[in-house]
Design an enzyme around this catalytic site. Structure first.
Site, PDB file in Angstrom:
ATOM      1  N   ASP A 118      41.962  -1.953  82.187  1.00 31.65           N
ATOM      2  CA  ASP A 118      41.021  -3.040  81.877  1.00 31.65           C
ATOM      3  C   ASP A 118      40.391  -3.556  83.166  1.00 31.65           C
ATOM      4  OD1 ASP A 118      39.627  -4.767  80.274  1.00 31.65           O
ATOM      5  OD2 ASP A 118      41.390  -5.756  79.426  1.00 31.65           O
ATOM      6  N   HIS A 122      34.384  -0.583  71.425  1.00 34.99           N
ATOM      7  CA  HIS A 122      34.472  -1.941  71.995  1.00 34.99           C
ATOM      8  C   HIS A 122      33.507  -2.147  73.160  1.00 34.99           C
ATOM      9  CE1 HIS A 122      36.048  -5.679  73.436  1.00 34.99           C
ATOM     10  NE2 HIS A 122      36.660  -5.171  74.482  1.00 34.99           N
TER      11      HIS A 122
HETATM   12  C1  HEM Z   1      43.179  -8.297  73.255  1.00 38.42           C
HETATM   13  C2  HEM Z   1      41.870  -8.294  73.324  1.00 38.42           C
HETATM   14  C3  HEM Z   1      41.065  -7.308  74.121  1.00 38.42           C
HETATM   15  C4  HEM Z   1      41.400  -6.075  74.603  1.00 38.42           C
HETATM   16  C5  HEM Z   1      42.712  -5.324  74.416  1.00 38.42           C
HETATM   17  C6  HEM Z   1      40.264  -5.582  75.339  1.00 38.42           C
HETATM   18  C7  HEM Z   1      40.228  -4.362  76.001  1.00 38.42           C
HETATM   19  C8  HEM Z   1      39.177  -3.916  76.764  1.00 38.42           C
HETATM   20  C9  HEM Z   1      39.168  -2.686  77.506  1.00 38.42           C
HETATM   21  C10 HEM Z   1      40.325  -1.690  77.575  1.00 38.42           C
HETATM   22  C11 HEM Z   1      37.971  -2.586  78.129  1.00 38.42           C
HETATM   23  C12 HEM Z   1      37.500  -1.436  79.020  1.00 38.42           C
HETATM   24  C13 HEM Z   1      37.654  -1.739  80.475  1.00 38.42           C
HETATM   25  C14 HEM Z   1      36.393  -2.237  81.126  1.00 38.42           C
HETATM   26  O1  HEM Z   1      35.299  -1.712  80.860  1.00 38.42           O
HETATM   27  O2  HEM Z   1      36.495  -3.163  81.927  1.00 38.42           O
HETATM   28  C15 HEM Z   1      37.203  -3.765  77.780  1.00 38.42           C
HETATM   29  C16 HEM Z   1      35.926  -4.038  78.216  1.00 38.42           C
HETATM   30  C17 HEM Z   1      35.194  -5.149  77.815  1.00 38.42           C
HETATM   31  N1  HEM Z   1      35.584  -6.139  76.942  1.00 38.42           N
HETATM   32 FE1  HEM Z   1      37.386  -6.291  76.059  1.00 38.42          FE
HETATM   33  N2  HEM Z   1      39.250  -6.502  75.268  1.00 38.42           N
HETATM   34  C18 HEM Z   1      39.698  -7.568  74.539  1.00 38.42           C
HETATM   35  C19 HEM Z   1      38.993  -8.711  74.233  1.00 38.42           C
HETATM   36  C20 HEM Z   1      37.667  -8.907  74.517  1.00 38.42           C
HETATM   37  C21 HEM Z   1      36.902 -10.035  74.066  1.00 38.42           C
HETATM   38  C22 HEM Z   1      37.415 -11.184  73.185  1.00 38.42           C
HETATM   39  C23 HEM Z   1      35.640  -9.876  74.553  1.00 38.42           C
HETATM   40  C24 HEM Z   1      34.418 -10.757  74.368  1.00 38.42           C
HETATM   41  C25 HEM Z   1      34.133 -11.383  73.242  1.00 38.42           C
HETATM   42  C26 HEM Z   1      35.635  -8.656  75.335  1.00 38.42           C
HETATM   43  C27 HEM Z   1      34.556  -8.171  76.040  1.00 38.42           C
HETATM   44  C28 HEM Z   1      34.568  -7.039  76.830  1.00 38.42           C
HETATM   45  C29 HEM Z   1      33.461  -6.643  77.676  1.00 38.42           C
HETATM   46  C30 HEM Z   1      32.154  -7.390  77.877  1.00 38.42           C
HETATM   47  C31 HEM Z   1      33.853  -5.446  78.294  1.00 38.42           C
HETATM   48  C32 HEM Z   1      33.031  -4.626  79.295  1.00 38.42           C
HETATM   49  C33 HEM Z   1      32.013  -3.762  78.598  1.00 38.42           C
HETATM   50  C34 HEM Z   1      31.142  -3.037  79.609  1.00 38.42           C
HETATM   51  O3  HEM Z   1      30.684  -3.686  80.555  1.00 38.42           O
HETATM   52  O4  HEM Z   1      30.906  -1.853  79.449  1.00 38.42           O
HETATM   53  N3  HEM Z   1      36.874  -8.092  75.276  1.00 38.42           N
HETATM   54  N4  HEM Z   1      37.963  -4.557  76.937  1.00 38.42           N
END
Ligand code: HEM
Ligand code: NAG
Ligand code: NAG
Ligand code: NAG
Ligand code: NAG
Ligand code: NAG
Ligand code: NAG
Ligand code: NAG
Length: 486
Positions: free
Chosen positions: A216, A351
């Site tokens: 992450d 996601h």
């Molecule tokens: C337990 C809850 C969550 C898990 C397990 C999770 C997991 C992840 C993972 C594995 C990544 C990929 C790593 C990265 O690109 O940095 C990611 C990216 C991201 N997540 Fe989550 N996330 C969670 C909650 C959230 C929430 C609540 C939001 C917003 C409402 C969010 C927004 C984002 C965004 C904006 C990215 C980057 C996308 C990009 O720039 O390509 N995440 N998340």
């Protein structure tokens, strides 16, 4: 208090030595996450745009890099005493950005503080920050976010009774506990302790990975005035993350809204779903088919490698390489426009594609809905019993934190308008299978099976359960010294 000051003085020479060329000892530094700018790089970038990094609370731009972090939620019982205690005992401990950067003089324990609207009310701070979700509090907005009401919320977060949160970060829980003792004695009877949540980076080799196993904190936007972008990183003006516009009270400048959510992750249940639904392709073993399903739900493999650049199997070398692991747009190679039907590499529902659609909304990317994610995992590793029984027995998850200058345009928009919207960014893509929420009802997700793009998955389990949270404002150090002090 005295003890902490003393120990940071004694530790100073060691801290300097450790920090040279690397992160503060409070922070992890997995190769897949872009490393922080050095203090001199950050300061020259900041000078170029007139940003004062010493006035900004450190956590706002650091990202998902803390080793251990305690969230201490409190209520204010005596506003005047609180304001004077804040000035005398807390303000000197508040950590701005520079000490946390490579080359900075890192404190033993970093401390940040933020307030909810109810905290503002308790302190008689009546200026309107111009953010409706903040003003209403998260409790009121729970259903709008897709939570099934607040049935799963833990009591501390119900009813908007939390006035503020103090974030303590260090390399050991012992250090955090010591600072907590100083903190409690500094604030005395002016506050009441409501709730604490202890977070920690997962133990090696999972350091930097969230509890489902995916690396992450790779793709946070590069804020101008703080850092140069690594390839593929979104570039945003400081005003998208920090409050900068003249429509807000002048003291709010250099502050940021902090969204906190305690998001439980049902890890054995998630893994059972992958085991039960492997993608069947001639070249793949059953295990590889399950891994592929999980990677397509996220849009990245566990190593951090994006499925867009490595569509069938993980590529840990790519995952570790920050010059390549974020360098894609979802546009087909050679085209300056995404193919409106192609999900062969990354589903539209994935996601990271739901929360940052990149070229799907046209290039150049419109930076309006970016957030800086700064959360940390909480809870223990899975037990043998949980793995064997496919059932969560002890709570674990993500202490989700993100910063933005508008909650309506940042977190709330990403959750409600993109992740929970079955018609975003194309008709009938379904929910974001990771964070998409349907008020507890089953979630349809499309595009997950590359061999059969029309296959619809109906996911009966919410692998992420919201346990509640609150909206806060993280003021500048100068605002803490004036508006919040007496
Ligand atoms: C337990 C809850 C969550 C898990 C397990 C999770 C997991 C992840 C993972 C594995 C990544 C990929 C790593 C990265 O690109 O940095 C990611 C990216 C991201 N997540 Fe989550 N996330 C969670 C909650 C959230 C929430 C609540 C939001 C917003 C409402 C969010 C927004 C984002 C965004 C904006 C990215 C980057 C996308 C990009 O720039 O390509 N995440 N998340
Ligand atoms: C930057 O902010 C710090 C903390 O509020 C303050 O002490 C300092 O004077 C500011 N520097 C400038 C150049 O405004
Ligand atoms: C709140 O502040 C206003 C103006 O600053 C003042 O008139 C009022 O008396 C204050 N109320 C309390 C309860 O301190
Ligand atoms: C830190 O304090 C908490 C709460 O008082 C306690 O449960 C925990 O055992 C302490 N941890 C350490 C490492 O001292
Ligand atoms: C990627 O980085 C991690 C963490 O440092 C390390 O354990 C792993 O061996 C690296 N993998 C590759 C393929 O370089
Ligand atoms: C894509 O095309 C648009 C409009 O012609 C242009 O402004 C933009 O710079 C192009 N982007 C890339 C990455 O070539
Ligand atoms: C756990 O799930 C796996 C995959 O569906 C299954 O093979 C196994 O029998 C389940 N274990 C129990 C105790 O139900
Ligand atoms: C999604 O779009 C389809 C086709 O336009 C429409 O029938 C459906 O009602 C939309 N779903 C939602 C939840 O808006």
């Amino acid at each position: 208090m005295k003890l902490t000051l003393l120990s940071s003085i004694i530790l100073l020479p060691f801290t300097l030595a450790l920090a040279k060329g690397g992160n503060s000892k409070l922070l992890i530094n997995p190769p897949a996450q872009p490393s922080l700018p050095s203090i001199s790089e950050a300061e020259s970038a900041a000078n170029a745009v007139g940003l004062n990094l010493t006035n900004i609370q450190g956590d706002i731009l650091i990202g998902m890099k803390k080793k251990k972090e305690l969230f201490f939620f409190f209520g204010i019982v005596d506003a005047l005493a609180f304001k004077s205690n804040l000035k005398a005992h807390i303000l000197p401990l508040v950590t701005p950005i520079p000490p946390l950067l490579p080359g900075g003089t890192s404190p033993t324990t970093a401390l940040n503080i933020a307030f909810s609207q109810n905290g503002f009310d308790a302190l008689n701070i009546t200026d309107n920050l111009g953010d409706a979700p903040f003003a209403n509090g998260q409790f009121v907005g729970a259903s709008g976010l897709g939570d099934p009401g607040t049935v799963n919320w833990i009591p501390p977060f119900t009813g908007n009774k939390i006035h503020g949160v103090i974030l303590l970060a260090s390399d050991t829980i012992d250090n955090i506990n010591n600072t907590l003792i100083d903190l409690k004695s500094g604030l005395g009877q002016s506050i009441t302790e409501i709730y604490s949540l202890q977070g920690a980076a997962r133990p090696p080799p999972e350091e930097g990975h969230e509890h489902f196993g995916f690396l992450d904190g790779i793709s946070n936007p590069a804020v101008q005035g703080f850092r140069d972008p690594s390839p593929g990183q979104a570039v945003v003006s400081p005003g998208e993350i920090l409050v900068e516009d003249s429509s807000r009270p002048p003291w709010a400048q250099d502050g940021s809204f902090l969204v906190f959510r305690q998001l439980e992750q049902l890890v054995p249940e998630f893994n059972k779903f992958l085991a039960d639904n492997p993608i069947r392709a001639p070249a793949l073993t059953t295990q590889q088919g399950s891994d592929l399903l999980g990677a397509r739900m996220v849009g990245r493999w566990k190593s951090g490698a994006p499925t867009f650049l490595s569509p069938l199997v993980d590529d840990p070398v790519l995952g570790n390489d920050t010059s390549r692991n974020n360098d894609f747009t979802y546009a087909a190679p050679g085209q300056n426009q995404s193919d409106p039907t192609d999900q062969s590499h990354t589903p539209f529902s994935a996601h990271i594609r739901k929360t940052r659609p990149r070229a799907d909304l046209g290039l150049p990317e419109k930076p309006k809905h970016h957030i800086v994610r700064g959360g940390i995992p909480y809870g223990p590793e899975q037990s043998e019993d949980e793995i064997r029984s496919n059932t969560t027995k002890t709570e674990r998850g993500l202490a989700f934190v993100c910063y933005q200058s508008s909650i309506a345009a940042g977190f709330q928009f990403l959750q409600q308008t993109w992740a929970n919207n079955v018609n975003f960014s194309k008709t009938d893509t379904g929910f974001d299978p990771i964070i998409g929420a349907n008020r507890g009802a089953p979630r349809v997700v499309n595009g997950l099976d590359p061999t059969l793009p029309s296959r619809r998955f109906t996911i009966m389990t919410d692998f992420i359960v919201s346990r509640g949270g609150e909206y806060f404002f993280s003021p500048s150090l100068s605002a803490l010294a004036t508006t919040f002090s007496a």
